[in-house]
Design a protein around this motif. Structure first.
Motif, mmCIF file in Angstrom:
data_model
loop_
_atom_site.group_PDB
_atom_site.id
_atom_site.type_symbol
_atom_site.label_atom_id
_atom_site.label_comp_id
_atom_site.label_asym_id
_atom_site.label_seq_id
_atom_site.Cartn_x
_atom_site.Cartn_y
_atom_site.Cartn_z
ATOM 1 N N UNK A 20 -12.926 -5.212 -12.571
ATOM 2 C CA UNK A 20 -14.147 -5.957 -13.294
ATOM 3 C C UNK A 20 -14.181 -6.215 -11.511
ATOM 4 N N UNK A 21 -16.020 -5.757 -11.061
ATOM 5 C CA UNK A 21 -16.234 -6.034 -9.482
ATOM 6 C C UNK A 21 -16.801 -7.994 -9.732
ATOM 7 N N UNK A 22 -18.600 -7.512 -10.553
ATOM 8 C CA UNK A 22 -19.677 -9.091 -10.470
ATOM 9 C C UNK A 22 -19.846 -8.949 -8.773
ATOM 10 N N UNK A 23 -19.851 -10.047 -8.711
ATOM 11 C CA UNK A 23 -19.837 -10.541 -7.182
ATOM 12 C C UNK A 23 -18.944 -10.186 -6.461
ATOM 13 N N UNK A 85 -19.188 -12.678 -13.015
ATOM 14 C CA UNK A 85 -18.860 -12.369 -14.189
ATOM 15 C C UNK A 85 -17.031 -13.726 -14.261
ATOM 16 N N UNK A 86 -16.948 -14.520 -12.929
ATOM 17 C CA UNK A 86 -15.898 -15.715 -12.630
ATOM 18 C C UNK A 86 -14.880 -15.363 -12.584
ATOM 19 N N UNK A 87 -14.046 -15.875 -13.564
ATOM 20 C CA UNK A 87 -12.505 -15.341 -13.378
ATOM 21 C C UNK A 87 -12.103 -14.039 -13.692
ATOM 22 N N UNK A 88 -13.040 -13.544 -14.473
ATOM 23 C CA UNK A 88 -12.179 -11.543 -14.523
ATOM 24 C C UNK A 88 -12.823 -11.422 -13.283
ATOM 25 N N UNK A 89 -13.377 -11.480 -12.312
ATOM 26 C CA UNK A 89 -13.424 -10.864 -11.456
ATOM 27 C C UNK A 89 -12.404 -10.578 -10.341
#
Length: 211
Positions: A20-23, A85-89
């Motif tokens: 997961x990338x997100x920010x 995605x917070x801590x998922x990233x």
């Protein structure tokens, strides 16, 4: 009439690793860069007034590859970034599935029920940001062609807004491969006509997943 050309960034290292990338960010792969350049060739005859780009490195590098030496104003803004995605990233899909299966299921199956972890955005918050991003472009450009280089979930949310659908319908659009292109005509009243979505004819054959 304003015509918006919406492109996802090229394939990245984390796409290949299914992270997961997100920010957060990772570099474009050789294939991702090549696909961005191929999209630029596809769009070479479109006279863009400006390009709006997420500040994530993968989006900026893709925009530069698409535009190459064209003298087009490039506006970078955090408002065009992917959902946070917070801590998922940085974590793999398998890691998240193992440790947070209920929320992962909600994320993909029932976005309205998804509760983000610390630092993440809910889909409602994200929808509001995407609407503001669209408004930012529409206020400055009543007509002409605009390029937007952004991210997969951002594009899905934008298309969902154009289709006037509830958030839970977010995933019910064409899959957004790396450098996939969508095109929408924005009317003066704000309504949009989607002319194209999920177009990846320019893309080279992938050896890995674009996630």
């Amino acid at each position: 009439m304003l015509t918006l050309y919406i492109a996802r960034h090229g394939q990245t290292e984390w796409n290949i690793e299914k992270r997961m990338q997100g920010w957060e960010d990772s570099k474009l792969t050789t294939l991702g860069l090549a696909n961005a350049e191929a999209l630029g060739e596809k769009l070479r005859d479109i006279p863009f007034q400006a390009a709006y780009v997420s500040t994530s490195g993968r989006a900026v590098d893709s925009a530069m590859a698409i535009l190459k030496n064209r003298s087009i104003p490039i506006i970078k803004d955090d408002i065009f970034k992917e959902i946070s995605l917070g801590s998922w990233e940085g974590k793999t899909f398998d890691d998240i599935k193992r440790n947070d299966p209920e929320m992962l299921d909600a994320y993909f199956q029932a976005p309205e029920r998804y509760i983000p972890n610390e630092g993440g955005e809910s889909f409602r918050q994200f929808e509001e940001r995407v609407r503001r991003a669209l408004g930012q472009i529409a206020r400055k450009h009543r007509e002409g062609n605009i390029l937007l280089v952004t991210h997969s979930v951002f594009i899905l949310m934008l298309l969902n807004i154009f289709k006037k659908r509830p958030i839970d319908d977010l995933w019910n659009s064409s899959y957004v491969h790396d450098t996939a292109l969508a095109v929408a005509a924005i009317k003066e009243n704000g309504d949009a006509v989607i002319l194209k979505e999920g177009d990846g004819e320019h893309r080279m054959k992938q050896a890995g997943a674009a996630w």
